[in-house]
Design an enzyme around this catalytic site. Structure first.
Site, mmCIF file in Angstrom:
data_model
loop_
_atom_site.group_PDB
_atom_site.id
_atom_site.type_symbol
_atom_site.label_atom_id
_atom_site.label_comp_id
_atom_site.label_asym_id
_atom_site.label_seq_id
_atom_site.Cartn_x
_atom_site.Cartn_y
_atom_site.Cartn_z
ATOM 1 N N ARG A 56 0.856 -1.198 0.000
ATOM 2 C CA ARG A 56 0.000 0.000 0.000
ATOM 3 C C ARG A 56 0.888 1.243 0.000
ATOM 4 N NH1 ARG A 56 -1.293 1.785 4.556
ATOM 5 N NH2 ARG A 56 -2.067 -0.152 5.454
ATOM 6 N N TYR A 109 -16.686 16.465 -15.601
ATOM 7 C CA TYR A 109 -17.023 15.055 -15.475
ATOM 8 C C TYR A 109 -18.080 14.890 -14.372
ATOM 9 C CZ TYR A 109 -16.494 10.109 -14.545
ATOM 10 O OH TYR A 109 -16.735 8.773 -14.350
ATOM 11 N N ASP A 181 -7.709 19.009 -14.490
ATOM 12 C CA ASP A 181 -8.023 17.644 -14.926
ATOM 13 C C ASP A 181 -7.642 17.566 -16.398
ATOM 14 O OD1 ASP A 181 -9.193 15.307 -15.886
ATOM 15 O OD2 ASP A 181 -10.859 15.386 -14.469
HETATM 16 C C1 LIG Z 1 -13.462 9.347 -16.210
HETATM 17 C C2 LIG Z 1 -13.081 10.675 -15.742
HETATM 18 C C3 LIG Z 1 -12.809 10.911 -14.389
HETATM 19 C C4 LIG Z 1 -12.971 9.855 -13.314
HETATM 20 O O1 LIG Z 1 -12.079 8.808 -13.484
HETATM 21 P P1 LIG Z 1 -12.368 7.276 -13.072
HETATM 22 O O2 LIG Z 1 -11.143 6.577 -13.497
HETATM 23 O O3 LIG Z 1 -13.604 6.845 -13.821
HETATM 24 O O4 LIG Z 1 -12.611 7.260 -11.603
HETATM 25 C C5 LIG Z 1 -12.394 12.181 -14.023
HETATM 26 N N1 LIG Z 1 -12.270 13.183 -14.931
HETATM 27 C C6 LIG Z 1 -12.542 12.993 -16.242
HETATM 28 C C7 LIG Z 1 -12.399 14.127 -17.197
HETATM 29 C C8 LIG Z 1 -12.961 11.742 -16.694
HETATM 30 O O5 LIG Z 1 -13.235 11.566 -17.983
#
Ligand SMILES: *Cc1c(COP(=O)(O)O)cnc(C)c1O
Length: 386
Positions: A56, A109, A181
């Site tokens: 971990r 998202y 992001d």
């Molecule tokens: C899919 C996605 C997430 C979340 O990711 P997971 O791997 O599904 O938990 C966050 N931000 C964006 C832009 C995404 O497309």
């Protein structure tokens, strides 16, 4: 250390294949092995051989991925998680305490919105929504306890573009951190840290993994102290990437550059076809000169990525019908794999935003344009539009 210094002179495609991936010392294996192991023999109490004690806290396969992630974004530290949302959760709980405030985008998202609105809010984290494509709209939402400005660019599902350098300036003045992001662009197309961002977030499930066969997430930061804090929380909360998942993401990353080039080229052709189609009322693709974020995108991205959204004449049912008629474009959630996908955000990925400021148009269709033959993709879309 000297090896790390050398890496700075290497180009992205080379780093993608080699950073963090020195041949295995024990065997010479050219590819980092899957260290499917939880614990490590100690040479006397506390005598750790490779710095590993429990998986971990750290695992050699995950370490290889984390070093690779840091190199690709020009960061100091990369951290790999069990999912994109696990990475976001770790970041939230590291940066914020009750009463703190975050500005989040009006196009994000759905799961990111849900994490703030339904989970973090219960723990006293405050949030407000801004159109992050307008830096002044973000500035207007700042509060004395704003600790982070969160952006997604390009955004999901409307492909909005936010000016990372401009927002970094606003965040710096406010004493807040800029979180980007970068899932839709990937580090190949866009380098948020170099533009002034503090934290880069990924769902590695998408373009990084690239083959629709793994769920994962990552954070990359340019600051050692923040990297340490995040690593502490990653271990304390425990939502780490397992060794096999880490290995799959690393395998995907090796071809990221050539995949993204093809995704962008195919998506450009798809956006052009849709723009000219009588049954399409609007196309969202930052590569189109008429897209309101085109200039900023051209400034901060290498090319415009593989995601295209569009609105269908005839409303919600017409949009659902297009999704149902598509054959080569598989009807499904997620994105960023080699295979093309189609979906209806209002009823699928973004259902959780209904009734909120992030609600999406009912006649919207989202495409994740894959790397198949462009002729076959255009033919399928043409028949699906009817
Ligand atoms: C899919 C996605 C997430 C979340 O990711 P997971 O791997 O599904 O938990 C966050 N931000 C964006 C832009 C995404 O497309």
């Amino acid at each position: 250390m000297s090896e790390q210094r050398d890496q700075r002179h290497q180009h992205f495609e080379t780093l993608a294949i080699h950073a963090g991936q020195e041949p295995d010392e024990a065997t010479g294996a050219v590819v980092t092995p899957i260290y499917q192991v939880s614990t490590y023999k100690q040479d006397g109490v506390g005598g750790l051989r490779g710095g590993y004690e429990y998986s971990r806290s750290a695992n050699p396969t995950r370490t290889a991925l984390e070093e690779n992630l840091a190199a690709l974004d020009g960061g100091r530290r990369g951290l790999a998680f069990a999912s994109g949302l696990a990475a976001e959760d770790c970041l939230l709980r590291t940066l914020l305490t009750p009463g703190d405030h975050v500005v989040i985008p009006n196009d994000a998202y759905g799961g990111t919105f849900r994490l703030f609105a339904k989970v973090a809010e219960r723990w006293g984290v405050e949030w407000s929504v801004a159109d992050t494509s307008d830096p002044e709209a973000v500035r207007a939402e700042l509060r004395p306890r704003t600790k982070a400005i969160w952006v997604e660019t390009p955004s999901n599902p409307l492909l909005g573009i936010s000016d990372i350098a401009a927002l970094a300036g606003i965040a710096r003045e406010a004493g807040a951190r800029l979180v980007v992001d970068n899932t839709f662009a990937s580090p190949y197309l866009q380098q948020p840290l170099a533009l002034g961002a503090d934290v880069v977030v990924y769902s590695t499930t998408k373009y990084m993994g690239g083959h629709s066969d793994v769920v994962g997430g990552a954070l990359v930061v340019g600051d050692d102290a923040l990297g340490e804090e995040l690593a502490y929380h990653q271990n304390a909360m425990g939502a780490v990437a397992g060794p096999f998942d880490a290995w799959l993401v690393m395998r995907g990353i090796k071809t990221l550059a050539i995949r993204m080039d093809r995704h962008s080229a195919n998506a450009t052709r798809v956006a052009e076809l849709l723009t000219a189609h009588p049954k399409v009322t609007q196309v969202y693709y930052p590569g189109l000169p008429q897209h309101p974020g085109h200039e900023v995108a051209a400034k901060q991205m290498r090319s415009f990525g593989g995601m295209v959204s569009f609105r269908v004449a005839g409303g919600e049912q017409a949009a659902v019908d297009v999704c149902d008629r598509a054959k080569l474009f598989t009807l499904g959630e997620s994105l960023g794999g080699v295979e093309s996908l189609i979906e209806h955000p209002g009823r699928m990925t973004h259902a959780s935003t209904a009734g909120s400021a992030l609600e999406v148009p009912a006649d919207l269709v989202r495409l994740s344009v894959g790397i198949e033959s462009i002729d076959d993709l255009l033919a399928d879309l043409t028949q699906a539009l009817g």
